[in-house]
Motif scaffolding. Sequence first.
Motif, mmCIF file in Angstrom:
data_model
loop_
_atom_site.group_PDB
_atom_site.id
_atom_site.type_symbol
_atom_site.label_atom_id
_atom_site.label_comp_id
_atom_site.label_asym_id
_atom_site.label_seq_id
_atom_site.Cartn_x
_atom_site.Cartn_y
_atom_site.Cartn_z
ATOM 1 N N PHE A 3 0.849 -1.191 0.000
ATOM 2 C CA PHE A 3 0.000 0.000 0.000
ATOM 3 C C PHE A 3 0.885 1.242 0.000
ATOM 4 O O PHE A 3 2.088 1.175 0.298
ATOM 5 N N ASP A 4 0.287 2.367 -0.329
ATOM 6 C CA ASP A 4 0.980 3.643 -0.252
ATOM 7 C C ASP A 4 1.099 4.070 1.205
ATOM 8 O O ASP A 4 0.163 3.911 1.993
ATOM 9 N N CYS A 5 2.272 4.627 1.532
ATOM 10 C CA CYS A 5 2.532 5.046 2.914
ATOM 11 C C CYS A 5 2.192 6.515 3.154
ATOM 12 O O CYS A 5 1.760 6.886 4.248
ATOM 13 N N GLY A 6 2.444 7.350 2.143
ATOM 14 C CA GLY A 6 2.250 8.785 2.321
ATOM 15 C C GLY A 6 3.155 9.536 1.363
ATOM 16 O O GLY A 6 3.674 8.964 0.401
ATOM 17 N N PRO A 7 3.393 10.813 1.611
ATOM 18 C CA PRO A 7 4.266 11.572 0.717
ATOM 19 C C PRO A 7 5.686 11.034 0.771
ATOM 20 O O PRO A 7 6.188 10.684 1.838
ATOM 21 N N GLY A 8 6.308 10.940 -0.392
ATOM 22 C CA GLY A 8 7.712 10.552 -0.444
ATOM 23 C C GLY A 8 8.558 11.793 -0.646
ATOM 24 O O GLY A 8 8.844 12.529 0.290
ATOM 25 N N GLY A 31 -1.540 13.830 11.299
ATOM 26 C CA GLY A 31 -2.893 13.728 11.844
ATOM 27 C C GLY A 31 -3.974 13.733 10.779
ATOM 28 O O GLY A 31 -5.166 13.676 11.104
ATOM 29 N N LEU A 32 -3.563 13.767 9.514
ATOM 30 C CA LEU A 32 -4.544 13.763 8.424
ATOM 31 C C LEU A 32 -5.302 12.438 8.379
ATOM 32 O O LEU A 32 -4.784 11.396 8.802
ATOM 33 N N PRO A 33 -6.526 12.445 7.857
ATOM 34 C CA PRO A 33 -7.342 11.225 7.847
ATOM 35 C C PRO A 33 -6.668 10.031 7.182
ATOM 36 O O PRO A 33 -6.912 8.891 7.578
ATOM 37 N N PHE A 34 -5.815 10.261 6.188
ATOM 38 C CA PHE A 34 -5.142 9.139 5.541
ATOM 39 C C PHE A 34 -4.375 8.303 6.556
ATOM 40 O O PHE A 34 -4.337 7.067 6.476
ATOM 41 N N PHE A 35 -3.730 8.957 7.531
ATOM 42 C CA PHE A 35 -2.895 8.235 8.484
ATOM 43 C C PHE A 35 -3.692 7.635 9.636
ATOM 44 O O PHE A 35 -3.251 6.672 10.267
ATOM 45 N N ARG A 38 -6.378 1.366 3.824
ATOM 46 C CA ARG A 38 -5.274 1.955 3.069
ATOM 47 C C ARG A 38 -5.766 2.321 1.668
ATOM 48 O O ARG A 38 -6.386 1.509 0.985
ATOM 49 N N MET A 39 -5.509 3.554 1.255
ATOM 50 C CA MET A 39 -5.907 4.018 -0.070
ATOM 51 C C MET A 39 -4.668 4.430 -0.861
ATOM 52 O O MET A 39 -3.718 4.973 -0.297
ATOM 53 N N SER A 40 -4.681 4.137 -2.167
ATOM 54 C CA SER A 40 -3.583 4.602 -3.002
ATOM 55 C C SER A 40 -3.705 6.116 -3.184
ATOM 56 O O SER A 40 -4.798 6.684 -3.135
ATOM 57 N N LEU A 41 -2.559 6.743 -3.385
ATOM 58 C CA LEU A 41 -2.478 8.198 -3.326
ATOM 59 C C LEU A 41 -2.120 8.807 -4.664
ATOM 60 O O LEU A 41 -1.503 8.173 -5.519
ATOM 61 N N ASP A 42 -2.477 10.063 -4.800
ATOM 62 C CA ASP A 42 -2.111 10.887 -5.926
ATOM 63 C C ASP A 42 -1.148 11.954 -5.421
ATOM 64 O O ASP A 42 -1.198 12.352 -4.249
ATOM 65 N N ARG A 43 -0.290 12.425 -6.299
ATOM 66 C CA ARG A 43 0.679 13.466 -5.935
ATOM 67 C C ARG A 43 0.002 14.677 -5.288
ATOM 68 O O ARG A 43 0.563 15.326 -4.400
#
Length: 384
Positions: free
Chosen positions: A197-202, A240-244, A249-254
Motif C-alpha cells: 500500500f501507499d505510505c504517504g508523501p515521499g 494527523g490527516l485522515p489518511f494516516f 489503506r488508499m492509493s495516493l495521488d501526488r
Amino acid sequence: MALMRAIGLMSGTSMDGIDLAEVTTDGDGTVERGQSFAVPYEAAFRRRLEAALDTAGSIEARSDRPGDLAELEREITIRHADAVEAFLKASGIPREEVGVVGFHGQTVLHRPRLGLTVQLGCGQLLADRLGIPVVYDMRANDMAQGGQGAPLVPAYHRALASSLTGAHAAARPVAFVNIGGISNISYVGGDGTLIAFDCGPGNTLIDQWVSRHAGIPYDSGGAIASEGRVLHGLAMRYLGLPFFTAKERMSLDRNDFVLPEDGAAGLEDGARTLAFVTAAAIAHAQQHLPEKPKLWVLCGGGRLNQAIVADLNVATRHTGAVVLAEEVGLNGDSMEAEAWGWLAVRSLKGLPLTYPGTTGVAEPVTGGVLRTPRTEEGGPAGEA
C-alpha cells in the motif's frame, strides 16, 4: 516458461525523467537484471507536466484529454521512444532481441475512490516508432475489477525477495520501500504473503518546497534538510490527516498532500520537517502489517536523502535493519523500470499483476494492453 528479454519504462510521480531497464524473465520467479539507463527531463518540461496535473483535474473519463493534454501525451510518447533508442544504442542491445516494452506513461490523475486513473502515453505510437510490441495501461483492469490500481510493483518485489543472498537472504518479513513522489511499501512474509500500500508523501512535498523556496528541483542528499530542525507542530498537522488515522489503506495521488503555507517554515526547517514526515509515514505503515519487518530495503530517489534514512533508522531501531537496495545487490534507481519490463512479460502470459493484498481487488487479476507495430495495411507507422 520461456524467458523473454524486455525493456521497462518508468516516469514516476517525481516527474524528473524516464528510467529504463532491461530484464530477461519468465514473468515469474526467474529474473535476470540487465543494464539500466536514465533520461532526465529539463526544467521547462517538468513545469509543463506539473501544469498538466491542474488541467487533468477536470477529467471525468479515462479517454478525456482536455486542454493541451493530447499534444502533451504525444510528446511524452515520442520522448519515451527517443529514450529507448538512446538506450539501445548505448547498451548494444539488439532491437530484434527485445520481445516487449513495458510502458508506464505519466500519471496525471489517480482517483481510486472514483475508479479513475489516467496515464499519458500512447502505446500504439510507441510500438510504431520502435518496431517492438508494447504493453501499457496496466492499471486499468485492476480498477475495473474493483481494485485501486496501485501499487503494481509489489509482485516484482516478491520475486526479488527470493533472490536475496548472503546475510539478508533469510530475513523475513522483508519490506521493500519505494520512496518516489509517493512512498509505498511491499511486505513479503516468510510464507510469501504479499501486502502492499501507499505510505504517504515521499519526495513530492520536499521537491515542491525546495523548488518554491530555492528554485532547485530537489534536495540533493538531504543537504538542505541537514541544516534545519523538525517543526513538530507542522509535522503533526500532516501525520494527523485522515489518511494516516484511517484503518483502510488508499492509493495516493501526488496532489493528495499540499505544501505548508508560505511563512510556516524557513527553507531548511521546512525541508527537514517534510523529510521527517516521509520517514514517520513509512514507519507508521507497520501498524497495518501482520508482523514488523526484519529488513527494510529502500529504493527510489528518496533513499539518497540522508535525513529520511536517518529518521527511518530511528523509527525502526527496535524492529529491523534499514538498508539501501544497493547493499543487497539491487539497483534502487532502476527497480521500478525493471518491474515494468517484468510486468509486461507477465501480462503477455496472462499472469496476475495485482492481488487482494496489494490493490484490494477481489481476486488476483492480470492486466495491460498489448500493441504491436502496425504494418502498412494497419496504418502508417508513427501516427497516434
